[in-house]
Design an enzyme around this catalytic site. Structure first.
Site, PDB file in Angstrom:
ATOM      1  N   ARG A 106     -19.396  39.787 -51.296  1.00 38.54           N
ATOM      2  CA  ARG A 106     -18.716  41.093 -51.361  1.00 38.54           C
ATOM      3  C   ARG A 106     -19.685  42.232 -51.654  1.00 38.54           C
ATOM      4  O   ARG A 106     -19.307  43.272 -52.197  1.00 38.54           O
ATOM      5  CB  ARG A 106     -17.586  41.090 -52.388  1.00 38.54           C
ATOM      6  N   LYS A 128     -24.045  53.968 -43.126  1.00 38.60           N
ATOM      7  CA  LYS A 128     -23.171  53.365 -42.112  1.00 38.60           C
ATOM      8  C   LYS A 128     -23.817  52.078 -41.624  1.00 38.60           C
ATOM      9  O   LYS A 128     -24.961  52.095 -41.172  1.00 38.60           O
ATOM     10  CB  LYS A 128     -23.005  54.305 -40.922  1.00 38.60           C
ATOM     11  N   ASN A 223     -22.718  64.445 -35.230  1.00 38.17           N
ATOM     12  CA  ASN A 223     -22.326  63.887 -33.923  1.00 38.17           C
ATOM     13  C   ASN A 223     -22.640  64.837 -32.776  1.00 38.17           C
ATOM     14  O   ASN A 223     -22.251  64.568 -31.632  1.00 38.17           O
ATOM     15  CB  ASN A 223     -20.827  63.558 -33.911  1.00 38.17           C
TER      16      ASN A 223
HETATM   17  N1  LIG Z   1     -26.028  53.490 -38.868  1.00 40.74           N
HETATM   18  C1  LIG Z   1     -26.203  54.664 -38.310  1.00 40.74           C
HETATM   19  O1  LIG Z   1     -25.942  55.708 -38.920  1.00 40.74           O
HETATM   20  C2  LIG Z   1     -26.752  54.742 -36.936  1.00 40.74           C
HETATM   21  C3  LIG Z   1     -27.165  55.971 -36.411  1.00 40.74           C
HETATM   22  C4  LIG Z   1     -27.732  56.006 -35.146  1.00 40.74           C
HETATM   23  C5  LIG Z   1     -27.862  54.833 -34.417  1.00 40.74           C
HETATM   24  N2  LIG Z   1     -27.439  53.655 -34.943  1.00 40.74           N
HETATM   25  C6  LIG Z   1     -27.568  52.409 -34.188  1.00 40.74           C
HETATM   26  O2  LIG Z   1     -28.936  52.158 -33.955  1.00 40.74           O
HETATM   27  C7  LIG Z   1     -29.039  51.308 -32.816  1.00 40.74           C
HETATM   28  C8  LIG Z   1     -30.216  51.747 -31.968  1.00 40.74           C
HETATM   29  O3  LIG Z   1     -31.374  51.599 -32.756  1.00 40.74           O
HETATM   30  P1  LIG Z   1     -32.839  51.693 -32.099  1.00 40.74           P
HETATM   31  O4  LIG Z   1     -32.904  52.835 -31.174  1.00 40.74           O
HETATM   32  O5  LIG Z   1     -33.761  51.623 -33.244  1.00 40.74           O
HETATM   33  O6  LIG Z   1     -32.904  50.422 -31.173  1.00 40.74           O
HETATM   34  P2  LIG Z   1     -33.219  48.870 -31.455  1.00 40.74           P
HETATM   35  O7  LIG Z   1     -32.952  48.512 -32.852  1.00 40.74           O
HETATM   36  O8  LIG Z   1     -32.516  48.120 -30.391  1.00 40.74           O
HETATM   37  O9  LIG Z   1     -34.784  48.783 -31.203  1.00 40.74           O
HETATM   38  C9  LIG Z   1     -35.269  49.066 -29.899  1.00 40.74           C
HETATM   39  C10 LIG Z   1     -36.250  47.993 -29.435  1.00 40.74           C
HETATM   40  O10 LIG Z   1     -37.500  48.195 -30.100  1.00 40.74           O
HETATM   41  C11 LIG Z   1     -37.953  46.969 -30.687  1.00 40.74           C
HETATM   42  N3  LIG Z   1     -38.749  47.398 -31.844  1.00 40.74           N
HETATM   43  C12 LIG Z   1     -38.311  47.827 -33.029  1.00 40.74           C
HETATM   44  N4  LIG Z   1     -39.345  48.278 -33.759  1.00 40.74           N
HETATM   45  C13 LIG Z   1     -40.460  48.089 -33.010  1.00 40.74           C
HETATM   46  C14 LIG Z   1     -41.835  48.378 -33.204  1.00 40.74           C
HETATM   47  N5  LIG Z   1     -42.267  48.989 -34.300  1.00 40.74           N
HETATM   48  N6  LIG Z   1     -42.689  48.046 -32.231  1.00 40.74           N
HETATM   49  C15 LIG Z   1     -42.268  47.468 -31.067  1.00 40.74           C
HETATM   50  N7  LIG Z   1     -40.977  47.214 -30.812  1.00 40.74           N
HETATM   51  C16 LIG Z   1     -40.092  47.526 -31.780  1.00 40.74           C
HETATM   52  C17 LIG Z   1     -36.695  46.203 -30.976  1.00 40.74           C
HETATM   53  O11 LIG Z   1     -36.959  44.815 -31.038  1.00 40.74           O
HETATM   54  C18 LIG Z   1     -35.836  46.568 -29.763  1.00 40.74           C
HETATM   55  O12 LIG Z   1     -36.193  45.768 -28.665  1.00 40.74           O
HETATM   56  C19 LIG Z   1     -27.706  51.378 -32.084  1.00 40.74           C
HETATM   57  O13 LIG Z   1     -27.039  50.151 -32.205  1.00 40.74           O
HETATM   58  C20 LIG Z   1     -26.956  52.472 -32.818  1.00 40.74           C
HETATM   59  O14 LIG Z   1     -25.561  52.241 -32.849  1.00 40.74           O
HETATM   60  C21 LIG Z   1     -26.906  53.586 -36.170  1.00 40.74           C
END
Ligand SMILES: NC(=O)c1ccc[n+]([C@@H]2O[C@H](COP(=O)([O-])OP(=O)(O)OC[C@H]3O[C@@H](n4cnc5c(N)ncnc54)[C@H](O)[C@@H]3O)[C@@H](O)[C@H]2O)c1
Length: 364
Positions: A106, A128, A223
């Site tokens: 939890r 989030k 947003n």
């Molecule tokens: N919680 C929130 O407030 C919030 C806000 C915005 C986005 N998100 C979420 O974030 C996600 C997108 O995150 P993202 O853009 O980081 O994508 P991701 O986590 O998919 O990473 C992108 C790619 O880069 C690779 N990677 C990560 N770090 C690396 C590094 N240092 N070197 C080489 N490769 C690396 C990963 O393995 C992946 O293939 C979405 O699911 C979205 O919904 C969440």
């Protein structure tokens, strides 16, 4: 460097070049890390706990099912309530790890060490956490703030250029929310990402999420660009990365703001947005593909409306209701404003976006 955050803010925020083991949890801890970072983590002299999980999770696997084996693993170890989970990776990994930490016993404490620019500038802050469902992205989740965010820019060295540009859009979004045209222009130009941009974006987001942790008011401003952006992202079959789709959504939001009678944007800003987005023009879906997705937006509301005579694809709900969506409209020199509008309001700004991108593509 520890960033100043509002008094009582749930997350300590650090922005460093290389990782620093002194910032890892003091008590028992475990790690969920992106396996792409395993060598860099070790090379930086960072310790690896005995029961670490090194994983590779693409967006398509950002599902509840992905975290169940992690939870089973922690239960077998076993991990106790006093343990802290460290997430090392991009937004997909940190959203899932935060969710798993919220669910396990939890709720156990967690830290986030973001390794993509998008995660550093946006996803890691604000508490989030979540996973996707068949019906849409991030439809299940929990608010569970990490105790500490440690952003190490050296870890970005291995990040592909397209992923860096992807994160840059969330920084540009921050400038547009605040109406800071000079800052937006600086970031829209070619050139490396600058540390003070990340610092500024984190400080801004910390203030907003602290004042409105549950997104009932001011937090919705974050947003900006996401309304049409999410629709374009899904309509492209996720060929557009999240930040790229948000970039298109930002340009369209500028147009919609102008149509709604707000202050016009300087040509220089619109031109710079178009130049950055033009190479992605072929991934921008037609309006007919975006409209049903806009009407299904997570933040859509049904309000009294025409109902009869409008199909779901036209943005209407059951008879007697019409769908309204929260739209964030940027203004040069001033903070963005919120408006509730029907999905159809985006049609002409979507058309203007596509025409601008194609013109710019021809010129390039
Ligand atoms: N919680 C929130 O407030 C919030 C806000 C915005 C986005 N998100 C979420 O974030 C996600 C997108 O995150 P993202 O853009 O980081 O994508 P991701 O986590 O998919 O990473 C992108 C790619 O880069 C690779 N990677 C990560 N770090 C690396 C590094 N240092 N070197 C080489 N490769 C690396 C990963 O393995 C992946 O293939 C979405 O699911 C979205 O919904 C969440």
């Amino acid at each position: 460097m520890r960033l100043a955050t509002p008094a009582g803010f749930a997350t300590e925020v650090f922005l460093l070049e290389g990782p620093d083991a002194a910032l890892l949890p003091e008590g028992p801890w475990t790690l969920v890390g992106d396996q792409r970072l395993r060598a860099a983590w070790a090379q930086a002299g960072m310790p690896e706990p005995e029961h670490a999980l090194w994983v590779s999770v693409p967006e398509e696997e950002k599902r509840l099912g992905t975290v169940i084996p992690w939870l089973e693993h922690w239960a077998r170890v076993p991990l106790h309530r006093d343990a802290t989970v460290v997430a090392l990776g991009g937004g997909v990994l940190s959203d899932l790890t935060g969710l798993a930490a919220a669910l396990f016993l939890r709720g156990v404490a967690w830290q986030v060490w973001p390794t993509t620019l998008l995660a550093m500038a946006d996803a890691s802050l604000g508490g989030k956490t979540g996973a996707d469902l068949e019906a849409g992205k991030n439809l299940v989740g929990a608010f569970h703030a990490p105790r500490r965010l440690v952003a190490c820019t050296d870890l970005l060295e291995s990040l592909p250029g397209r992923q860096l540009d992807n994160g840059r859009w969330e920084l540009i979004k921050t400038a547009l929310i605040q109406g800071e045209m000079d800052w937006a222009l600086d970031m829209l130009r070619e050139g490396p990402i600058k540390l003070p941009w990340v610092e500024r974006a984190l400080a801004f987001k910390a203030g907003v999420v602290h004042r409105d942790p549950r997104e009932s008011g001011e937090r919705r401003l974050l947003n900006l660009g996401h309304t049409l952006g999410h629709a374009l992202e899904a309509a492209s079959g996720y060929q557009l990365l999240h930040g790229e789709a948000v970039g298109m959504g930002l340009a369209a939001a500028c147009f919609l703001a102008e149509e709604q009678g707000l202050k016009p944007f300087p040509d220089e800003v619109l031109g710079a947005l178009a130049r950055r987005l033009a190479p992605l023009a072929h991934l921008a879906a037609p309006w007919e593909a975006c409209l049903p997705l806009l009407a299904r937006d997570k933040k859509a509301e049904r309000g009294p409306g025409q109902g009869a005579g409008q199909g779901v694809g036209q943005g209407a709900g059951p008879a007697g209701t019409a769908i309204q969506i929260h739209c964030i409209l940027p203004r040069p020199g001033e903070s963005a404003v919120q408006r509730v509008l029907p999905p159809q309001a985006w049609e002409s700004s979507h058309a203007r976006l596509l025409s601008l991108l194609h013109q710019e593509g021809v010129r390039a």
